[in-house]
Structure formats: C-alpha cells, structure tokens
Enzyme design. Structure first.
Site, PDB file in Angstrom:
ATOM      1  N   ASP A 137     -11.736  -6.777  -3.062  1.00  0.00           N
ATOM      2  CA  ASP A 137     -12.648  -7.768  -3.004  1.00  0.00           C
ATOM      3  C   ASP A 137     -13.927  -7.390  -2.582  1.00  0.00           C
ATOM      4  O   ASP A 137     -14.354  -6.422  -2.306  1.00  0.00           O
ATOM      5  CB  ASP A 137     -12.008  -8.924  -2.122  1.00  0.00           C
ATOM      6  CG  ASP A 137     -11.739  -8.091  -0.911  1.00  0.00           C
ATOM      7  OD1 ASP A 137     -10.699  -7.850  -0.555  1.00  0.00           O
ATOM      8  OD2 ASP A 137     -12.806  -8.479   0.024  1.00  0.00           O
ATOM      9  N   GLU A 183       0.830  -1.206  -0.203  1.00  0.00           N
ATOM     10  CA  GLU A 183       0.019  -0.082  -0.076  1.00  0.00           C
ATOM     11  C   GLU A 183       0.779   1.200   0.139  1.00  0.00           C
ATOM     12  O   GLU A 183       0.363   2.342  -0.563  1.00  0.00           O
ATOM     13  CB  GLU A 183      -1.100   0.030   1.278  1.00  0.00           C
ATOM     14  CG  GLU A 183      -1.975  -1.105   1.078  1.00  0.00           C
ATOM     15  CD  GLU A 183      -2.863  -1.387   2.178  1.00  0.00           C
ATOM     16  OE1 GLU A 183      -4.267  -1.810   1.887  1.00  0.00           O
ATOM     17  OE2 GLU A 183      -2.516  -1.334   3.252  1.00  0.00           O
TER      18      GLU A 183
HETATM   19  N1  SAH Z   1      -2.920 -11.425   2.527  1.00  0.00           N
HETATM   20  C1  SAH Z   1      -2.445 -10.796   3.662  1.00  0.00           C
HETATM   21  C2  SAH Z   1      -3.685 -10.536   4.808  1.00  0.00           C
HETATM   22  C3  SAH Z   1      -4.487  -9.412   4.149  1.00  0.00           C
HETATM   23  S1  SAH Z   1      -5.786  -9.149   5.459  1.00  0.00           S
HETATM   24  C4  SAH Z   1      -1.510 -11.834   4.520  1.00  0.00           C
HETATM   25  O1  SAH Z   1      -1.878 -13.035   4.153  1.00  0.00           O
HETATM   26  O2  SAH Z   1      -0.601 -11.438   5.003  1.00  0.00           O
HETATM   27  C5  SAH Z   1      -6.528  -7.843   4.650  1.00  0.00           C
HETATM   28  C6  SAH Z   1      -6.022  -6.404   4.313  1.00  0.00           C
HETATM   29  O3  SAH Z   1      -6.583  -5.736   3.312  1.00  0.00           O
HETATM   30  C7  SAH Z   1      -6.253  -5.637   5.636  1.00  0.00           C
HETATM   31  O4  SAH Z   1      -5.367  -4.636   5.841  1.00  0.00           O
HETATM   32  C8  SAH Z   1      -7.514  -4.913   5.477  1.00  0.00           C
HETATM   33  O5  SAH Z   1      -7.530  -3.580   5.827  1.00  0.00           O
HETATM   34  C9  SAH Z   1      -7.700  -4.831   3.847  1.00  0.00           C
HETATM   35  N2  SAH Z   1      -8.829  -5.682   3.424  1.00  0.00           N
HETATM   36  C10 SAH Z   1      -9.288  -5.872   2.248  1.00  0.00           C
HETATM   37  N3  SAH Z   1     -10.147  -6.569   1.925  1.00  0.00           N
HETATM   38  C11 SAH Z   1     -10.892  -7.134   3.235  1.00  0.00           C
HETATM   39  C12 SAH Z   1     -11.774  -7.908   3.709  1.00  0.00           C
HETATM   40  N4  SAH Z   1     -12.561  -8.465   2.997  1.00  0.00           N
HETATM   41  N5  SAH Z   1     -12.068  -7.906   5.132  1.00  0.00           N
HETATM   42  C13 SAH Z   1     -11.210  -7.084   5.802  1.00  0.00           C
HETATM   43  N6  SAH Z   1     -10.062  -6.693   5.320  1.00  0.00           N
HETATM   44  C14 SAH Z   1      -9.796  -6.327   3.988  1.00  0.00           C
END
Ligand code: SAH
Length: 230
Positions: free
Chosen positions: A196, A12
């Site tokens: 998403d 980001e």
């Molecule tokens: N893929 C990452 C985890 C991502 S968590 C890993 O394995 O390290 C998701 C991140 O994107 C968080 O920072 C949140 O703010 C945002 N986000 C995007 N879609 C989201 C969703 N469906 N629910 C919660 N947070 C979401």
C-alpha cells in the site's frame, strides 16, 4: 549455520512453510516456531504477530532460545517513496523507529540515550540481494525503512516520516528486529514488498495485496537462503 526466517503475520511465512513441506512445530513463549532442515542447514521460522514488542520477542527467541545465527525478515510495507509501487521489493539499508519520541529533552526523533536513530542491516546480505535480484530479473530498491506501532494510512504522517528519517517505506517490525539483532551480534536482512502507499486508501490496498506481496517477498527471501546455504 542456523537461519531464522521471520514475518509478522501468518500470510508472510505461509509461502515459506509451503515450500518446505515438512517441519516441526514448537510452542514457546506464547508463539509457534517451525524448525526444518533445508539443504543441509537448520531453519527456524515464525511469524511474530504485529508490532515492535512482539517482533522483538520473536527475534530474541529465535536467536537466544533456538540458536539462530542470522535472521531474514520477509513481509509487506507501506511505500513512502513515489518510486515504490505495490508489489515492488525494498531491501532495508538501515532502520529507525519513527514513533520513538523524547524530543522534549532536545534529542532527535527516533533516539534514546545509548541507542541510535538508525541501525544498519548486514552489508554482505544486502550485496547478496543484488545478485539474487539480477538472477531473478527483479528490480529491487534499497532504502531506509521506518518502523512504528501504527498502521499509517495518512498522507501527512507518511510525509513527515519520510522527511524526518529519509525513509522510503514504513512498517511495524523492522526497526525492533534490527535493534535485537544488532545487540546480539546477529547479521540481519529485512525485505519488504509494498502492499500500500500508507495513504487514505492504505487499508483497502493492504487487504487486496497482502497475499501477493507477501508471496513476492517470501520467494525472494528463499532465494537469498538458497544463496546463503550454497
Ligand atoms: N490487517 C491486519 C493488520 C495489518 S497491520 C489485521 O487486521 O490483523 C499492517 C502490517 O503490515 C504490519 O505488520 C506492518 O509491518 C505492515 N504494513 C503494511 N503497510 C503498512 C502501513 N501502511 N503502515 C504500517 N505498517 C504497514
């Protein structure tokens, strides 16, 4: 003026650091902060790591330790509103914590005594975002963002959050950053690009679109900074 630009994940803030080219790296409180001079203004940039606690720590550090007097958040989010598609931008009007629950005592969801269910983002920066959107020829939706320490990949949970908070998108940091900035009297702006739809395909969609959506958001936030410094 010292502007904080924060994200939650490396992806980001990467486009922002790339645009700046040169910056100073400072290690502090278990994280890395990047300082740069940009068009005569000081910037401090960081990704917090995921979730409400890390993001509260980073926002507080940027303000209290690095002296930031406004904060812009750039990142990705899951859509609740059916009008938000992958890549679309949402500007938070106000934020809430969807996983804060002491309803057993008769309080509403998202509320604790002496707190508030919603924290409003800075109205002037929201106004400014309309100008930036029209200059960029982008359609940017305003709406409520709900935050919690959960990656939501579940239609039922997502619909509940939408119904309970009137939320249009959800993520994991905005609500905590809002509480910090509000308490410290620092104007803040939270922008998210949709990665998403917070449904059963969310993790796949997230992995596929994180980079491009993070880029969309970062580009817009830098245009906001351009306006703020001019
Ligand atoms: N893929 C990452 C985890 C991502 S968590 C890993 O394995 O390290 C998701 C991140 O994107 C968080 O920072 C949140 O703010 C945002 N986000 C995007 N879609 C989201 C969703 N469906 N629910 C919660 N947070 C979401």
């Amino acid at each position: 003026m010292k502007i904080a630009i924060m994200g939650a994940m490396p992806e980001e803030i990467a486009p922002i650091l790339e645009k700046l080219g040169s910056y100073k790296t400072i290690e502090y409180a278990g994280n890395r902060y990047y300082e740069a001079a940009y068009r005569g203004v000081d910037l401090v940039i960081a990704y917090s790591k995921i979730g409400k606690v890390f993001s509260a720590l980073t926002a507080t550090t940027m303000i209290e330790h690095f002296g930031a007097d406004r904060l812009l958040f750039s990142g990705v989010a899951g859509a609740i509103s059916s009008t938000l598609k992958v890549g679309d931008l949402i500007v938070a009007t106000k934020l809430s914590q969807h996983d804060l629950d002491i309803t057993a005592f008769g309080h509403p969801y998202g509320y604790v005594p002496e707190g508030a269910v919603f924290v409003a983002a800075d109205k002037q920066m929201i106004e400014l975002s309309k100008k930036v959107a029209s200059e960029m020829g982008k359609c940017v939706q305003e709406g409520i963002i709900a935050t919690g320490d959960q990656f939501v990949a579940n239609e039922e949970r997502k619909n509940w959050i939408g119904a309970t908070f009137g939320a249009d998108a959800l993520e994991m940091e905005g609500g905590s950053v809002a509480v910090v900035c509000d308490a410290l009297g620092v104007p803040f702006f939270i922008l998210r690009a949709i990665s998403d739809a917070a449904d059963m395909d969310a993790s796949f969609s997230f992995d596929e679109f994180l980079q491009t959506s993070a880029q969309e958001s970062a580009e817009f936030v830098m245009k906001m900074v351009d306006q703020l410094v001019s």
